[in-house]
Design an enzyme around this catalytic site. Structure first.
Site, PDB file in Angstrom:
ATOM      1  CG  HIS A  27      41.347  46.462  43.700  1.00  0.00           C
ATOM      2  ND1 HIS A  27      41.106  47.193  42.568  1.00  0.00           N
ATOM      3  CD2 HIS A  27      42.313  45.553  43.365  1.00  0.00           C
ATOM      4  CE1 HIS A  27      41.868  46.754  41.575  1.00  0.00           C
ATOM      5  NE2 HIS A  27      42.606  45.759  42.040  1.00  0.00           N
ATOM      6  CB  ALA A 168      39.673  46.044  38.454  1.00  0.00           C
ATOM      7  CG  ASP A 169      44.859  45.100  38.918  1.00  0.00           C
ATOM      8  OD1 ASP A 169      43.808  45.163  39.563  1.00  0.00           O
ATOM      9  OD2 ASP A 169      45.782  44.323  39.198  1.00  0.00           O
ATOM     10  CG  ASN A 170      45.542  46.588  32.730  1.00  0.00           C
ATOM     11  OD1 ASN A 170      46.582  46.740  33.363  1.00  0.00           O
ATOM     12  ND2 ASN A 170      45.344  45.547  31.944  1.00  0.00           N
TER      13      ASN A 170
END
Length: 392
Positions: A27, A168-170
């Site tokens: 990120h 956000a990760d996915n």
């Protein structure tokens, strides 16, 4: 792929039926603002995780992580978290995500192959889950859309692993494209893919190898009263991404936050507001191809995390100071040519740096100096924006 097939064959005496891969990620800005429905800017990178799956004739699950040389087991009838299963809990969570949603799974053998281990903090665990989910869907010929797959991962993370911050990760692992960033808007529950082109620069992820210490409990900030306070400071603004920004009057901000009794909490709420601005500034700079403006947003974000959010450390700050000193005029804050920031799992021990190609060898030399001074041998990876999950 050949190594993955060989490992699966050696462990289970059968070739995999399906193989899938998903990218690692980091990120850039905004990962600590999800609980106030804000935005996160992420980059999926060419640090892939490969997952192979084959059918079993029973209802058992077997897991093998090649680089860790660890093997775990479970069964469909008793899926539960075990502390000693560590990385395998993520794969069990994916299976739970399907079965708890009404999908009928059979027994399976899993092999995980990743040159970067989950402890590095570069999104490897998420990549493993996403690759496994796509492989299981293909293996069982499940008819479910990508939106339904997100629901599978949501159940896996929230209901099985107890993890809240996952969108956000996915999104980065699923929707990313080569040469692009993924901008997640938690308010909309959606993401946009943004071309990322700063020619002449290289992205470097560095694991500073500093032992992780949790200096404070981040959940203490995620209380409803804090969310409400920040909500009072939001203002609609049509010409910015997402349609709103935070109040920029210091007097108004101080008045609203005056009810916060803890100075630490107040500073961290200010950091969240700063992160929102940094995301918007970075996106605007990317769209204009303005690297100095992008670098200033990155620098402001790190300073906020260091001074207001309390999550940096001397080792990380030393590395980033050396990045700034690679500029010909390091004190010219208006026109930086390199930039970097803390990133990584939890409170992090990693940095990302975006460096002019001509400064790369100098940066490597600074990392050698870092090891001599601090005693930690850093590990770095030269990366580039990568595409999302795919079945091989």
């Amino acid at each position: 792929m050949d190594r993955l097939i060989e490992a699966h064959l050696a462990e289970y005496s059968q070739r995999p039926d399906v193989m899938a891969s998903a990218p690692g990620r980091f990120h850039l800005i905004g990962e600590h603002t999800w609980f106030v429905k804000d935005k996160t800017l992420s980059m999926a990178v060419n640090l892939p995780v490969y997952v192979a799956v084959s059918r079993r004739s029973d209802s058992n699950l077997r897991f093998d992580f090649v680089q860790l040389n660890e093997k775990k087991r479970a069964s469909l009838s008793s899926l539960k978290i075990k502390k000693e299963d560590r990385w395998a809990n993520a794969l069990k969570a994916v299976v739970y995500g399907f079965t708890s949603g009404g999908f009928s799974c059979g027994g399976m053998n899993f092999t995980v192959y990743s040159e970067i281990l989950p402890s590095a903090g570069f999104g490897i665990t998420t990549a493993m889950k996403v690759a496994a989910a796509w492989a299981v869907r293909k293996l069982h010929s499940f008819r479910c859309s990508d939106d339904q797959m997100l629901q599978v991962l949501e159940r896996a993370n929230r209901n099985f692993l107890g993890a809240e911050n996952i969108k956000a990760d996915n999104f980065a692992a699923i929707y990313s494209k080569p040469g692009s960033l993924v901008l997640t808007d938690y308010a909309r529950g959606e993401c946009d893919v943004i071309p990322f082109k700063f020619p002449g620069h290289t992205v470097v992820l560095t694991d500073a190898r500093v032992p992780r210490i949790t200096t404070w409990n981040e959940e203490s900030l995620q209380q409803p009263e804090n969310v409400i306070l920040l909500g009072e400071l939001k203002e609609r603004k049509a010409n910015v991404y997402g349609g709103w920004h935070y109040e920029d009057s210091k007097a108004e901000v101080n008045e609203v936050l005056s009810v916060v009794s803890s100075e630490d909490t107040r500073r961290r709420l200010l950091c969240i507001m700063n992160e929102h601005k940094c995301v918007l500034d970075a996106v605007s700079a990317i769209e204009k191809g303005d690297f100095p403006a992008f670098a200033r947003a990155v620098k402001s974000s790190h300073e906020g995390l260091r001074d207001l959010y309390d999550i940096s450390c001397p080792e990380i700050d030393w590395i980033l100071k050396r990045v700034q000193m690679l500029d010909e005029s390091p004190d010219d804050l208006r026109n930086p040519v390199n930039c970097g920031r803390i990133t990584g799992k939890g409170f992090g021990r990693c940095t990302y740096t975006i460096i002019r190609n001509g400064d790369l060898d100098k940066f490597r030399a600074r990392l050698d100096e870092y090891e001599h001074i601090f005693g930690f041998k850093p590990e770095y990876h030269i990366v580039k924006p990568a595409g999302g999950v795919r079945v091989l």
